[in-house]
Design an enzyme around this catalytic site. Structure first.
Site, PDB file in Angstrom:
ATOM      1  N   ASN A  63       1.141  -1.125  -0.035  1.00 23.96           N
ATOM      2  CA  ASN A  63      -0.227  -0.026  -0.058  1.00 23.96           C
ATOM      3  C   ASN A  63       0.192   1.395   0.289  1.00 23.96           C
ATOM      4  O   ASN A  63       0.140   2.316  -0.287  1.00 23.96           O
ATOM      5  CB  ASN A  63      -1.007  -0.483   0.820  1.00 23.96           C
ATOM      6  CG  ASN A  63      -0.283  -0.006   2.381  1.00 23.96           C
ATOM      7  OD1 ASN A  63       0.152  -1.402   2.910  1.00 23.96           O
ATOM      8  ND2 ASN A  63      -0.427   0.866   3.182  1.00 23.96           N
ATOM      9  N   GLN A  85      -4.618  -3.477  -1.709  1.00 20.48           N
ATOM     10  CA  GLN A  85      -4.640  -2.961  -2.481  1.00 20.48           C
ATOM     11  C   GLN A  85      -4.558  -3.063  -3.855  1.00 20.48           C
ATOM     12  O   GLN A  85      -3.811  -3.079  -4.757  1.00 20.48           O
ATOM     13  CB  GLN A  85      -2.947  -2.306  -1.897  1.00 20.48           C
ATOM     14  CG  GLN A  85      -3.396  -0.948  -1.385  1.00 20.48           C
ATOM     15  CD  GLN A  85      -4.004  -0.136  -1.231  1.00 20.48           C
ATOM     16  OE1 GLN A  85      -4.408   0.220  -2.733  1.00 20.48           O
ATOM     17  NE2 GLN A  85      -4.727   0.196  -0.566  1.00 20.48           N
ATOM     18  N   THR A 144     -26.345  -7.869  11.309  1.00 23.83           N
ATOM     19  CA  THR A 144     -27.068  -8.639   9.585  1.00 23.83           C
ATOM     20  C   THR A 144     -25.850  -7.910   9.053  1.00 23.83           C
ATOM     21  O   THR A 144     -25.349  -6.789   9.784  1.00 23.83           O
ATOM     22  CB  THR A 144     -27.935  -7.353  10.380  1.00 23.83           C
ATOM     23  OG1 THR A 144     -28.941  -8.518  11.241  1.00 23.83           O
ATOM     24  CG2 THR A 144     -29.067  -6.768   9.262  1.00 23.83           C
ATOM     25  N   HIS A 157     -14.239   0.563  -0.125  1.00 26.21           N
ATOM     26  CA  HIS A 157     -13.908   1.153  -0.375  1.00 26.21           C
ATOM     27  C   HIS A 157     -12.286   2.159  -1.439  1.00 26.21           C
ATOM     28  O   HIS A 157     -11.328   3.128  -1.198  1.00 26.21           O
ATOM     29  CB  HIS A 157     -13.293   2.390   0.762  1.00 26.21           C
ATOM     30  CG  HIS A 157     -12.581   1.964   1.792  1.00 26.21           C
ATOM     31  ND1 HIS A 157     -11.346   3.066   1.580  1.00 26.21           N
ATOM     32  CD2 HIS A 157     -11.813   0.964   3.060  1.00 26.21           C
ATOM     33  CE1 HIS A 157     -10.642   2.730   2.321  1.00 26.21           C
ATOM     34  NE2 HIS A 157     -10.298   1.841   2.791  1.00 26.21           N
ATOM     35  N   SER A 159     -10.961  -5.657   0.129  1.00 23.58           N
ATOM     36  CA  SER A 159     -11.738  -4.463   0.157  1.00 23.58           C
ATOM     37  C   SER A 159     -12.744  -3.022  -0.569  1.00 23.58           C
ATOM     38  O   SER A 159     -12.468  -3.454  -1.448  1.00 23.58           O
ATOM     39  CB  SER A 159     -11.058  -2.677   1.314  1.00 23.58           C
ATOM     40  OG  SER A 159     -11.464  -1.736   1.763  1.00 23.58           O
ATOM     41  N   CYS A 213      -3.589   4.471   7.544  1.00 26.34           N
ATOM     42  CA  CYS A 213      -3.488   3.913   8.610  1.00 26.34           C
ATOM     43  C   CYS A 213      -2.955   3.842  10.368  1.00 26.34           C
ATOM     44  O   CYS A 213      -2.286   3.887  11.161  1.00 26.34           O
ATOM     45  CB  CYS A 213      -3.374   2.273   9.236  1.00 26.34           C
ATOM     46  SG  CYS A 213      -5.235   2.090   8.004  1.00 26.34           S
TER      47      CYS A 213
END
Length: 381
Positions: A151, A181, A239, A203, A201, A327
């Site tokens: 990343n 990535q 859920t 996003h 992922s 992060c």
């Protein structure tokens, strides 16, 4: 001034089609997929369709896809779930020093549970030597985890070779790939790679935040880390976030359709940046990304220039870049990735990361170069 966004490895803007899809689910298909009435059945059909779409992009059956809250949960589940499920068979778990924090911190935590983590080195390009890596594998090795596209630098690991050699050394070792990535940006075929687990992922591919997936190969010994109502075939309770999952599915569909076009565009953008910087600075700047890295990530540094200072000066011109992983960026520490690559202090302290998407343009690259030409001489110490 219009915004120039070169931080697509941190997150991406959402495709308009994704927003339309999510809005329709929010307003029309708002039932709980676990409910047995009409609304629940309609929601469940959408859930299964999304599973089929994600599975199809990887070349695997839909029942191998389990939806999560994102890449961090997927990595946590893969690492902790496999380690705890296979503890009777061994305690050795292996990864590299350049992993995302969501893998590295899991390995460190598992040491408190009695596991023996091994963090092996990479070369100056951030790459694993498959022969050296497999030397770390023994008969007590239960997990081997590595990132496919780094990343921070875009380094692409030799996944196929690594997996083949690990399988030969210890066929029982479970192999996990962090493809957060890589997914949607380079071709990824799970049948060809033969990994046991893979993290994804939403996003990072112009889908919504708070959604991801974990591929789990059939018969892989793993236990849940989320307990409750037994959703996701009793593996991941809670859920399902159906609007986000459908948005993720739509984003995956779009980005795979545009993959070749996107790669051509980000390659042109990257080359424009490098050509412009070389014309202005010659060899007085560093490229920390390897030559054969993923084209959408470019890590560079300027001598006697602090990365955060350059980043904030660029921001005043509406140009958004980063100093590394989102992060870790607020912790104000040197990049563990660049440090593991044994790069000089000058190259680590001055490193900024540019990450492009198919929504960027060459004109933006030209504007970035012009801004750097003006800023760097002013902020050198």
């Amino acid at each position: 001034m219009s915004l120039i966004y070169f931080d697509n490895s941190a997150t991406t803007s959402v495709y308009p089609e994704v927003l339309q899809t999510m809005n329709e689910v929010y307003t029309k298909y708002y039932g709980n997929p676990s409910s047995l009435h009409k609304l629940g059945n309609e929601a469940d059909k959408l859930l299964q369709k999304a599973r089929e779409t994600i599975g199809g992009t990887l070349g695997i059956p839909d029942y191998c896809i389990y939806f999560t809250s994102g890449g961090t949960e997927s990595n946590n589940w893969a690492v902790k779930g496999v380690a705890r499920a296979n503890k009777r068979r061994g305690d050795r778990i292996i990864t590299t020093k350049t992993e995302h924090p969501s893998v590295l911190e899991c390995f460190k935590y598992l040491e408190t549970e009695g596991f023996s983590p091994c963090f092996f080195d990479v070369d100056s390009n951030g790459l694993v030597n498959p022969d050296e890596a497999v030397e770390k594998v023994d008969d007590k090795t239960i997990l081997f985890s590595f990132i496919l596209v780094n990343n921070e630098t875009g380094a692409i690991q030799k996944a196929g070779e690594i997996i083949r050699k690990v399988r030969l050394k210890n066929p029982k070792t479970i192999i996990h790939i962090d493809a957060v990535q890589a997914y949607g940006k380079i071709p990824v075929s799970l049948p060809r790679l033969d990994a046991d687990l893979m993290s994804l992922s939403s996003h990072k591919i112009h889908g919504p935040k708070g959604c991801g997936a974990l591929y789990i190969k059939k018969n892989t010994h793993i236990i849940p880390i989320m307990h409750g109502g037994g959703q996701e075939n009793k593996y991941r309770s809670g859920t399902e976030n159906l609007p986000a999952i459908c948005g993720f599915s739509k984003a995956a569909e779009i980005i795979h359709d545009r993959m070749e076009e996107n790669r051509r565009r980000v390659t042109e953008i990257k080359n424009t940046v490098l050509q412009g910087l070389r014309e202005e600075f010659g060899d007085r700047f560093h490229v920390n990304s390897p030559e054969d890295a993923y084209e959408g990530i470019l890590n560079i540094a300027f001598p006697r220039v602090k990365a955060q200072v350059l980043m904030h000066h660029l921001e005043t011109r509406n140009i958004i870049v980063s100093t590394g992983s989102a992060c870790s960026s607020r912790k104000n520490v040197q990049s563990h990735v660049l440090t593991a690559m044994n790069l000089s202090k000058e190259r680590t302290e001055g490193a900024i990361r540019l990450s492009f998407s198919g929504m960027n343009t060459v004109d933006e690259a030209v504007e970035f170069v012009q801004a750097v030409r003006e800023i760097v001489p002013e902020i050198r110490y």
